[in-house]
Design a protein around this motif. Structure first.
Motif, mmCIF file in Angstrom:
data_model
loop_
_atom_site.group_PDB
_atom_site.id
_atom_site.type_symbol
_atom_site.label_atom_id
_atom_site.label_comp_id
_atom_site.label_asym_id
_atom_site.label_seq_id
_atom_site.Cartn_x
_atom_site.Cartn_y
_atom_site.Cartn_z
ATOM 1 N N TYR A 4 46.798 -5.876 -17.398
ATOM 2 C CA TYR A 4 45.868 -6.454 -18.364
ATOM 3 C C TYR A 4 44.949 -5.369 -18.915
ATOM 4 O O TYR A 4 44.729 -5.287 -20.117
ATOM 5 C CB TYR A 4 45.068 -7.581 -17.719
ATOM 6 N N GLN A 5 44.432 -4.514 -18.045
ATOM 7 C CA GLN A 5 43.560 -3.426 -18.478
ATOM 8 C C GLN A 5 44.345 -2.431 -19.331
ATOM 9 O O GLN A 5 43.839 -1.917 -20.317
ATOM 10 C CB GLN A 5 42.929 -2.727 -17.276
ATOM 11 N N SER A 6 45.562 -2.187 -18.971
ATOM 12 C CA SER A 6 46.391 -1.265 -19.729
ATOM 13 C C SER A 6 46.624 -1.796 -21.142
ATOM 14 O O SER A 6 46.541 -1.055 -22.107
ATOM 15 C CB SER A 6 47.725 -1.057 -19.016
ATOM 16 N N ALA A 7 46.903 -3.087 -21.254
ATOM 17 C CA ALA A 7 47.106 -3.696 -22.566
ATOM 18 C C ALA A 7 45.817 -3.641 -23.380
ATOM 19 O O ALA A 7 45.846 -3.344 -24.573
ATOM 20 C CB ALA A 7 47.593 -5.127 -22.412
ATOM 21 N N ASP A 8 44.695 -3.925 -22.728
ATOM 22 C CA ASP A 8 43.408 -3.859 -23.425
ATOM 23 C C ASP A 8 43.092 -2.438 -23.879
ATOM 24 O O ASP A 8 42.605 -2.240 -24.992
ATOM 25 C CB ASP A 8 42.274 -4.366 -22.528
ATOM 26 N N SER A 9 43.388 -1.469 -23.034
ATOM 27 C CA SER A 9 43.093 -0.093 -23.419
ATOM 28 C C SER A 9 44.006 0.355 -24.567
ATOM 29 O O SER A 9 43.572 1.084 -25.456
ATOM 30 C CB SER A 9 43.221 0.863 -22.231
ATOM 31 N N LYS A 10 45.254 -0.122 -24.578
ATOM 32 C CA LYS A 10 46.155 0.194 -25.683
ATOM 33 C C LYS A 10 45.651 -0.433 -26.979
ATOM 34 O O LYS A 10 45.685 0.195 -28.036
ATOM 35 C CB LYS A 10 47.576 -0.287 -25.383
ATOM 36 N N GLU A 12 42.548 -1.209 -27.682
ATOM 37 C CA GLU A 12 41.327 -0.500 -28.073
ATOM 38 C C GLU A 12 41.667 0.856 -28.698
ATOM 39 O O GLU A 12 41.087 1.254 -29.705
ATOM 40 C CB GLU A 12 40.409 -0.310 -26.864
ATOM 41 N N GLU A 13 42.636 1.539 -28.121
ATOM 42 C CA GLU A 13 43.077 2.828 -28.668
ATOM 43 C C GLU A 13 43.652 2.647 -30.075
ATOM 44 O O GLU A 13 43.356 3.428 -30.984
ATOM 45 C CB GLU A 13 44.128 3.441 -27.738
ATOM 46 N N PHE A 14 44.434 1.606 -30.258
ATOM 47 C CA PHE A 14 45.026 1.335 -31.567
ATOM 48 C C PHE A 14 43.941 0.962 -32.577
ATOM 49 O O PHE A 14 43.964 1.404 -33.723
ATOM 50 C CB PHE A 14 46.077 0.221 -31.453
ATOM 51 N N ARG A 15 42.979 0.160 -32.157
ATOM 52 C CA ARG A 15 41.873 -0.222 -33.033
ATOM 53 C C ARG A 15 41.094 1.016 -33.480
ATOM 54 O O ARG A 15 40.764 1.171 -34.657
ATOM 55 C CB ARG A 15 40.936 -1.203 -32.331
ATOM 56 N N LYS A 16 40.829 1.928 -32.551
ATOM 57 C CA LYS A 16 40.129 3.171 -32.892
ATOM 58 C C LYS A 16 40.944 3.991 -33.883
ATOM 59 O O LYS A 16 40.411 4.558 -34.832
ATOM 60 C CB LYS A 16 39.847 3.989 -31.633
ATOM 61 N N TYR A 17 42.239 4.045 -33.665
ATOM 62 C CA TYR A 17 43.132 4.766 -34.574
ATOM 63 C C TYR A 17 43.050 4.188 -35.983
ATOM 64 O O TYR A 17 42.927 4.914 -36.973
ATOM 65 C CB TYR A 17 44.565 4.723 -34.040
ATOM 66 N N LEU A 18 43.121 2.858 -36.095
ATOM 67 C CA LEU A 18 43.048 2.203 -37.400
ATOM 68 C C LEU A 18 41.705 2.462 -38.080
ATOM 69 O O LEU A 18 41.637 2.686 -39.285
ATOM 70 C CB LEU A 18 43.291 0.697 -37.263
ATOM 71 N N THR A 19 40.649 2.447 -37.300
ATOM 72 C CA THR A 19 39.319 2.691 -37.840
ATOM 73 C C THR A 19 39.190 4.137 -38.316
ATOM 74 O O THR A 19 38.755 4.397 -39.437
ATOM 75 C CB THR A 19 38.241 2.377 -36.795
ATOM 76 N N GLN A 20 39.573 5.078 -37.469
ATOM 77 C CA GLN A 20 39.435 6.492 -37.801
ATOM 78 C C GLN A 20 40.317 6.910 -38.972
ATOM 79 O O GLN A 20 39.946 7.782 -39.747
ATOM 80 C CB GLN A 20 39.756 7.362 -36.582
ATOM 81 N N SER A 21 41.466 6.292 -39.130
ATOM 82 C CA SER A 21 42.373 6.667 -40.210
ATOM 83 C C SER A 21 42.044 5.965 -41.526
ATOM 84 O O SER A 21 42.679 6.236 -42.548
ATOM 85 C CB SER A 21 43.820 6.370 -39.811
ATOM 86 N N GLY A 22 41.060 5.074 -41.517
ATOM 87 C CA GLY A 22 40.624 4.412 -42.738
ATOM 88 C C GLY A 22 41.387 3.148 -43.089
ATOM 89 O O GLY A 22 41.155 2.549 -44.143
ATOM 90 N N VAL A 23 42.286 2.730 -42.221
ATOM 91 C CA VAL A 23 43.080 1.537 -42.494
ATOM 92 C C VAL A 23 42.200 0.290 -42.541
ATOM 93 O O VAL A 23 42.337 -0.551 -43.445
ATOM 94 C CB VAL A 23 44.211 1.376 -41.453
ATOM 95 N N ILE A 24 41.280 0.178 -41.615
ATOM 96 C CA ILE A 24 40.400 -0.998 -41.563
ATOM 97 C C ILE A 24 39.585 -1.096 -42.848
ATOM 98 O O ILE A 24 39.498 -2.171 -43.455
ATOM 99 C CB ILE A 24 39.478 -0.952 -40.321
#
Length: 94
Positions: A4-10, A12-24
């Motif tokens: 569960y933590q692994s899925a949550d961390s994945k 969160e990592e993907f969300r950060k990626y989307l934010t940093q790359s300007g997709v959001i």
């Protein structure tokens, strides 16, 4: 629990990626634009594609097929050039 933590961390990592790359930000802008559109388009997906800069009425499969054909043609022409260069060197006695 660790899965569960692994899925949550994945996530969160993907969300950060989307934010940093300007997709959001880009998606937010296009959705706000769609929301503020006085006359809602019949096809929201086409509106989003147009807003994001995608070419309209393009057959992607046809373009991919043409691209593959052109790559093969380039390979064929490269082989021909190599063969002609070899023949030229042989004719010159190099």
């Amino acid at each position: 629990m660790s899965n569960y933590q692994s899925a949550d961390s994945k996530k969160e990592e993907f969300r950060k990626y989307l934010t940093q790359s300007g997709v959001i930000d880009a998606l937010t802008k296009v959705l706000v634009g769609l929301y503020e559109e006085p006359d809602r388009p019949m096809n929201a997906v086409d509106y989003i594609k147009k807003y994001m800069g995608a070419p309209a009425n393009v057959d992607v499969d046809a373009v991919r097929a043409e691209n593959e054909e052109l790559r093969e043609k380039v390979k064929e022409l490269t082989r021909t050039v190599d063969e002609l260069n070899t023949s030229l060197r042989e004719a010159r006695g190099e």
